[in-house]
Design a protein around this motif. Structure first.
Motif, PDB file in Angstrom:
ATOM      1  N   VAL A   1       0.828  -1.203   0.000  1.00 49.10           N
ATOM      2  CA  VAL A   1       0.000   0.000   0.000  1.00 49.10           C
ATOM      3  C   VAL A   1       0.867   1.261   0.000  1.00 49.10           C
ATOM      4  CG1 VAL A   1      -1.651   1.339   1.385  1.00 49.10           C
ATOM      5  CG2 VAL A   1      -2.050  -1.098   0.967  1.00 49.10           C
ATOM      6  N   PHE A   2       1.913   1.270   0.811  1.00 55.34           N
ATOM      7  CA  PHE A   2       2.760   2.458   0.874  1.00 55.34           C
ATOM      8  C   PHE A   2       3.694   2.592  -0.316  1.00 55.34           C
ATOM      9  CE2 PHE A   2       1.200   2.825   5.203  1.00 55.34           C
ATOM     10  CZ  PHE A   2       0.972   4.193   5.257  1.00 55.34           C
ATOM     11  N   SER A   3       3.736   1.581  -1.172  1.00 52.35           N
ATOM     12  CA  SER A   3       4.458   1.764  -2.434  1.00 52.35           C
ATOM     13  C   SER A   3       3.583   2.539  -3.420  1.00 52.35           C
ATOM     14  CB  SER A   3       4.876   0.417  -3.028  1.00 52.35           C
ATOM     15  OG  SER A   3       3.758  -0.276  -3.525  1.00 52.35           O
ATOM     16  N   GLU A   4       2.273   2.600  -3.148  1.00 50.95           N
ATOM     17  CA  GLU A   4       1.317   3.312  -4.002  1.00 50.95           C
ATOM     18  C   GLU A   4       0.894   4.669  -3.424  1.00 50.95           C
ATOM     19  OE1 GLU A   4      -2.086   0.769  -4.242  1.00 50.95           O
ATOM     20  OE2 GLU A   4      -0.923  -0.942  -4.933  1.00 50.95           O
ATOM     21  N   ILE A   5       0.868   4.774  -2.102  1.00 50.41           N
ATOM     22  CA  ILE A   5       0.350   5.968  -1.438  1.00 50.41           C
ATOM     23  C   ILE A   5       1.497   6.761  -0.841  1.00 50.41           C
ATOM     24  CG2 ILE A   5      -1.031   6.790   0.518  1.00 50.41           C
ATOM     25  CD1 ILE A   5      -2.979   4.518   0.008  1.00 50.41           C
ATOM     26  N   ASP A   6       1.492   8.078  -1.099  1.00 48.59           N
ATOM     27  CA  ASP A   6       2.489   8.982  -0.544  1.00 48.59           C
ATOM     28  C   ASP A   6       1.816   9.834   0.529  1.00 48.59           C
ATOM     29  OD1 ASP A   6       4.382  10.911   0.045  1.00 48.59           O
ATOM     30  OD2 ASP A   6       4.739  11.481  -2.038  1.00 48.59           O
ATOM     31  N   CYS A   7       2.313   9.748   1.745  1.00 44.94           N
ATOM     32  CA  CYS A   7       1.727  10.496   2.855  1.00 44.94           C
ATOM     33  C   CYS A   7       1.664  11.998   2.589  1.00 44.94           C
ATOM     34  CB  CYS A   7       2.515  10.240   4.141  1.00 44.94           C
ATOM     35  SG  CYS A   7       2.387   8.546   4.730  1.00 44.94           S
ATOM     36  N   LEU A   8       2.595  12.516   1.801  1.00 45.51           N
ATOM     37  CA  LEU A   8       2.604  13.946   1.510  1.00 45.51           C
ATOM     38  C   LEU A   8       1.426  14.377   0.637  1.00 45.51           C
ATOM     39  CD1 LEU A   8       6.409  14.589   0.938  1.00 45.51           C
ATOM     40  CD2 LEU A   8       5.048  15.098   2.978  1.00 45.51           C
ATOM     41  N   ASP A   9       0.749  13.421   0.014  1.00 50.79           N
ATOM     42  CA  ASP A   9      -0.442  13.728  -0.769  1.00 50.79           C
ATOM     43  C   ASP A   9      -1.681  13.868   0.119  1.00 50.79           C
ATOM     44  OD1 ASP A   9       0.937  13.660  -3.176  1.00 50.79           O
ATOM     45  OD2 ASP A   9       0.529  11.531  -3.496  1.00 50.79           O
ATOM     46  N   CYS A  10      -1.536  13.556   1.404  1.00 51.34           N
ATOM     47  CA  CYS A  10      -2.687  13.494   2.290  1.00 51.34           C
ATOM     48  C   CYS A  10      -2.468  14.288   3.575  1.00 51.34           C
ATOM     49  CB  CYS A  10      -2.969  12.023   2.607  1.00 51.34           C
ATOM     50  SG  CYS A  10      -4.286  11.735   3.795  1.00 51.34           S
ATOM     51  N   ALA A  11      -1.625  13.762   4.448  1.00 52.33           N
ATOM     52  CA  ALA A  11      -1.330  14.361   5.763  1.00 52.33           C
ATOM     53  C   ALA A  11      -2.571  14.510   6.634  1.00 52.33           C
ATOM     54  CB  ALA A  11      -0.593  15.690   5.614  1.00 52.33           C
ATOM     55  N   ASN A  12      -3.579  13.674   6.404  1.00 49.57           N
ATOM     56  CA  ASN A  12      -4.804  13.769   7.195  1.00 49.57           C
ATOM     57  C   ASN A  12      -4.535  13.529   8.679  1.00 49.57           C
ATOM     58  OD1 ASN A  12      -7.651  14.301   7.198  1.00 49.57           O
ATOM     59  ND2 ASN A  12      -7.980  12.121   7.619  1.00 49.57           N
ATOM     60  N   CYS A  13      -3.585  12.662   8.980  1.00 52.27           N
ATOM     61  CA  CYS A  13      -3.246  12.415  10.386  1.00 52.27           C
ATOM     62  C   CYS A  13      -2.800  13.717  11.050  1.00 52.27           C
ATOM     63  CB  CYS A  13      -2.181  11.329  10.518  1.00 52.27           C
ATOM     64  SG  CYS A  13      -0.707  11.580   9.512  1.00 52.27           S
ATOM     65  N   CYS A  14      -1.981  14.477  10.361  1.00 53.86           N
ATOM     66  CA  CYS A  14      -1.465  15.745  10.898  1.00 53.86           C
ATOM     67  C   CYS A  14      -2.535  16.833  10.920  1.00 53.86           C
ATOM     68  CB  CYS A  14      -0.287  16.236  10.063  1.00 53.86           C
ATOM     69  SG  CYS A  14       1.041  15.043   9.897  1.00 53.86           S
ATOM     70  N   LYS A  15      -3.511  16.700  10.065  1.00 55.74           N
ATOM     71  CA  LYS A  15      -4.567  17.707   9.967  1.00 55.74           C
ATOM     72  C   LYS A  15      -5.682  17.498  10.980  1.00 55.74           C
ATOM     73  CE  LYS A  15      -3.757  18.339   5.035  1.00 55.74           C
ATOM     74  NZ  LYS A  15      -4.195  17.974   3.685  1.00 55.74           N
TER      75      LYS A  15
END
Length: 164
Positions: free
Chosen positions: A45-59
């Motif tokens: 999953v993390f090979s497909e998803i980049d946390c920088l595209d989301c950052a919902n956890c930080c938001k």
């Protein structure tokens, strides 16, 4: 490519009942290879998803700050630990130090962490889907399906084998 957080929010809430059933089934059956399964799917999953595209956890959520996190960040800001606490943190209902507000004050406009090298341990480990003893943190992982699109996808992928 940014993540559509409104769509994710609706989807994660809609999927929550089936993910809760999956969590309960995993707790009941205690599969021997659960850690390996989570770790394998986490990597995919993390090979497909980049946390920088989301950052919902930080938001939307706050990590728990342990004393070493507080001391490290206070040093980074050239302030006393007590000043850092007064400015950024409060104790939650469990007595843990958490941020005063969301989004995280250290989240940049580009979704990059402004204190990345000194970030709290909880941030370093998030979303916890590659840890040992996944059985022991399934409740936390289930909650994280509502915060992190990657965790939602991990539950979906794992559920393919267990929702039969």
């Amino acid at each position: 490519m940014s993540v559509d957080l409104e769509k994710f929010s609706k989807e994660s809430k809609s999927d929550f009942p089936s993910n809760k059933k999956l969590k309960e089934k995993l707790k009941k059956t205690k599969p021997k290879n659960l850690d390996e399964t989570f770790h394998k799917v986490h990597e995919e999953v993390f090979s497909e998803i980049d946390c920088l595209d989301c950052a919902n956890c930080c938001k939307t959520t706050s990590p728990i700050f342990i004393q070493t996190d507080i001391d490290r960040l206070a040093k980074n800001f050239r302030m006393k630990s007590s000043q850092f606490i007064d400015e950024y943190l409060h104790r939650d209902e469990d007595g843990d130090y958490v941020l005063n507000s969301a989004p995280c004050p250290f989240l940049g406009a580009d979704n990059k962490c402004l204190v990345y090298e000194d970030r709290p341990k909880a941030c370093r480990e998030y979303p916890h889907t590659d840890r040992k003893n996944m059985l022991g943190i399934l409740d936390l992982s289930l909650k994280n399906t509502l915060v992190c699109p990657a965790v939602l996808k991990i539950f979906y992928e794992i559920g393919k084998d267990y929702r039969k």
